[in-house]
Design an enzyme around this catalytic site. Structure first.
Site, mmCIF file in Angstrom:
data_model
loop_
_atom_site.group_PDB
_atom_site.id
_atom_site.type_symbol
_atom_site.label_atom_id
_atom_site.label_comp_id
_atom_site.label_asym_id
_atom_site.label_seq_id
_atom_site.Cartn_x
_atom_site.Cartn_y
_atom_site.Cartn_z
ATOM 1 C CB SER A 165 -25.617 -36.348 -7.813
ATOM 2 O OG SER A 165 -26.915 -36.877 -7.873
ATOM 3 C CG HIS B 209 -22.342 -34.669 -4.738
ATOM 4 N ND1 HIS B 209 -21.271 -35.329 -5.302
ATOM 5 C CD2 HIS B 209 -23.439 -35.363 -5.092
ATOM 6 C CE1 HIS B 209 -21.719 -36.367 -5.982
ATOM 7 N NE2 HIS B 209 -23.027 -36.416 -5.869
ATOM 8 C CE LYS C 196 -21.135 -39.227 -3.875
ATOM 9 N NZ LYS C 196 -22.545 -39.340 -3.622
HETATM 10 C C1 LIG Z 1 -23.456 -40.487 -3.499
HETATM 11 C C2 LIG Z 1 -24.720 -39.991 -2.930
HETATM 12 C C3 LIG Z 1 -25.383 -40.720 -1.950
HETATM 13 C C4 LIG Z 1 -24.951 -42.100 -1.528
HETATM 14 O O1 LIG Z 1 -23.826 -42.078 -0.744
HETATM 15 P P1 LIG Z 1 -22.984 -43.452 -0.585
HETATM 16 O O2 LIG Z 1 -22.178 -43.236 0.630
HETATM 17 O O3 LIG Z 1 -22.187 -43.573 -1.836
HETATM 18 O O4 LIG Z 1 -23.975 -44.553 -0.457
HETATM 19 C C5 LIG Z 1 -26.514 -40.170 -1.390
HETATM 20 N N1 LIG Z 1 -26.987 -38.971 -1.785
HETATM 21 C C6 LIG Z 1 -26.374 -38.253 -2.757
HETATM 22 C C7 LIG Z 1 -26.912 -36.934 -3.148
HETATM 23 C C8 LIG Z 1 -25.230 -38.749 -3.366
HETATM 24 O O5 LIG Z 1 -24.645 -38.051 -4.327
#
Ligand SMILES: *Cc1c(COP(=O)(O)O)cnc(C)c1O
Length: 389
Positions: free
Chosen positions: A180, A208, A237
């Site tokens: 990320s 992602h 996302k």
């Molecule tokens: C955003 C993210 C999460 C968390 O997901 P949410 O549904 O927002 O809690 C977990 N792992 C990664 C790599 C992320 O980028």
């Protein structure tokens, strides 16, 4: 000392270290043009990669489901919170990811914590990439297994760690599919080869990559044509809704229903979110044009910024980190971007290494050409002003 006096001393330290965080208020729906803290900004920092968070078809489905099922789910999945929408979405997710079964969690964060804290036992070891997401780190901390960190996507370092951990009962390699903060893609083909050679299990967090990489947006495993043991994802996302999920074998899912505390002791997702995500997955799967547009935008932004003289990290993912170096300069860059009507945050240590402070851009399929042109013009002018290019 009162609790407030004590906390304000701690906050003061955060401020002195230049790490104080503040909330910003959005007064519009998630889209490229938003009102941020009262001013119009083109947003280059959202995870709404395919523009689905504000999609009319999702909204219509949500409104209808809302009228039929109400707002809250009223209980955990094991009590009164398991609706037909939860089950339909799980079957849809399993089909989407090409896995036997799927299980919903309230968020991707809770899915990671739920898997990592329940699956490995005492005497096992988790081999975790250095740049893994905070929710993986927290899951490892809650696990009874030990954690060993390997260097970011460094396969010879991972192999070394696999050699050093032969005495543990079981080994689990855990990695983000797309990282990320750096926008890099985990070399899943090589990770799978090592896992077979050293008899380890593989857990991938594809937050992602879901909707973005691979045929039909199926994610990193599809891109490499491999099948990890556990694939975790989020609906928050590219899918544009909320909620997390785990996919894998039927037995794995049965195990999690019985042992994962973030599944058992949590009110289930509202049915309205499940129904909206169900519709979103059809758009994601058939969204080849959207994905092609997204990848064209990524290439255009990266190559233009590089041609200007910026250092840009990442691979072909919507996360485009532009390295500024100095932390204070990165903050100044981000503030100047806001003057130009561009919203993109500065990321500083300890989130990233010292000297690698950056502007973390993300782009979506629904940014238009003139918004991207505005972004590039602003970078050129501010880059010269701050003597970065
Ligand atoms: C955003 C993210 C999460 C968390 O997901 P949410 O549904 O927002 O809690 C977990 N792992 C990664 C790599 C992320 O980028």
């Amino acid at each position: 000392m009162s609790i407030d006096e004590w906390l304000s001393q701690r906050i003061e330290k955060t401020k002195q270290a230049g790490l104080y965080r503040e909330l910003r208020t959005m007064s519009t729906a998630p889209q490229p043009n938003m009102i941020v803290n009262g001013t119009q900004q083109i947003v280059f920092s959202s995870n709404n990669y395919l523009g689905l968070a504000n999609d009319p078809m999702l909204i219509e489905k949500a409104l209808n489901t809302l009228k039929e099922f109400g707002i809250g789910s009223s209980g955990s999945r094991l009590t009164t919170g398991n609706t037909e929408w939860h089950e339909k979405l799980e079957q849809r997710l399993a089909r989407f990811k090409g896995m036997e079964a799927a299980l919903l969690f309230s968020s991707g964060y809770l899915a990671n914590v739920g898997v990592l804290s329940s699956l490995p036992e005492r005497g096992d070891v988790l081999l975790s990439d250095q740049l893994n997401h905070a929710s993986i780190i927290d899951g490892c901390r809650l696990s009874k297994a030990e954690t060993v960190i390997y260097k970011h996507s460094d396969m010879s370092n991972l192999e070394e760690k696999l050699n050093e951990t032969q005495s543990y009962t079981r080994r689990f390699i855990v990695t983000d599919g797309v990282f990320s903060m750096d926008g890099t893609i985990a070399p899943l083909d090589e990770i799978m080869k090592l896992s077979k050679r050293y008899d380890a299990y593989v857990i991938v967090d594809d937050a992602h990559a879901t909707g973005v990489l691979g045929e039909g947006g199926r994610g990193t495993s599809d891109r490499f044509g491999v099948s990890p043991d556990v694939v975790i994802g989020t609906l928050s996302k590219a899918v544009g809704v909320e909620g997390g999920f785990v996919t894998g074998s039927r037995i794995l899912i049965d195990f999690l229903i019985n042992h994962s505390r973030t599944f058992i002791f949590q009110t289930s997702l509202p049915p309205v979110s499940c129904a909206a995500a169900y519709v979103a997955l059809d758009i994601v799967e058939n969204g080849q044009e959207l994905r092609e547009r997204l990848h064209r935008q990524i290439k255009l932004i990266k190559s233009s910024l590089e041609a200007m003289g910026f250092t840009v990290y990442g691979q072909d993912t919507p996360i485009i980190p532009v390295i500024i170096g100095d932390a204070a300069k990165s903050v100044r860059f981000s503030k100047r971007l806001q003057d130009y009507g561009i919203y993109a945050p500065a990321i500083r240590p300890p989130t990233v290494p010292e000297g690698e402070s950056r502007i973390r851009l993300t782009v979506t399929a629904v940014h238009n050409d003139s918004q991207i042109e505005d972004l590039l013009t602003s970078f050129k002018e501010i880059g010269r002003e701050l003597k970065i290019i």
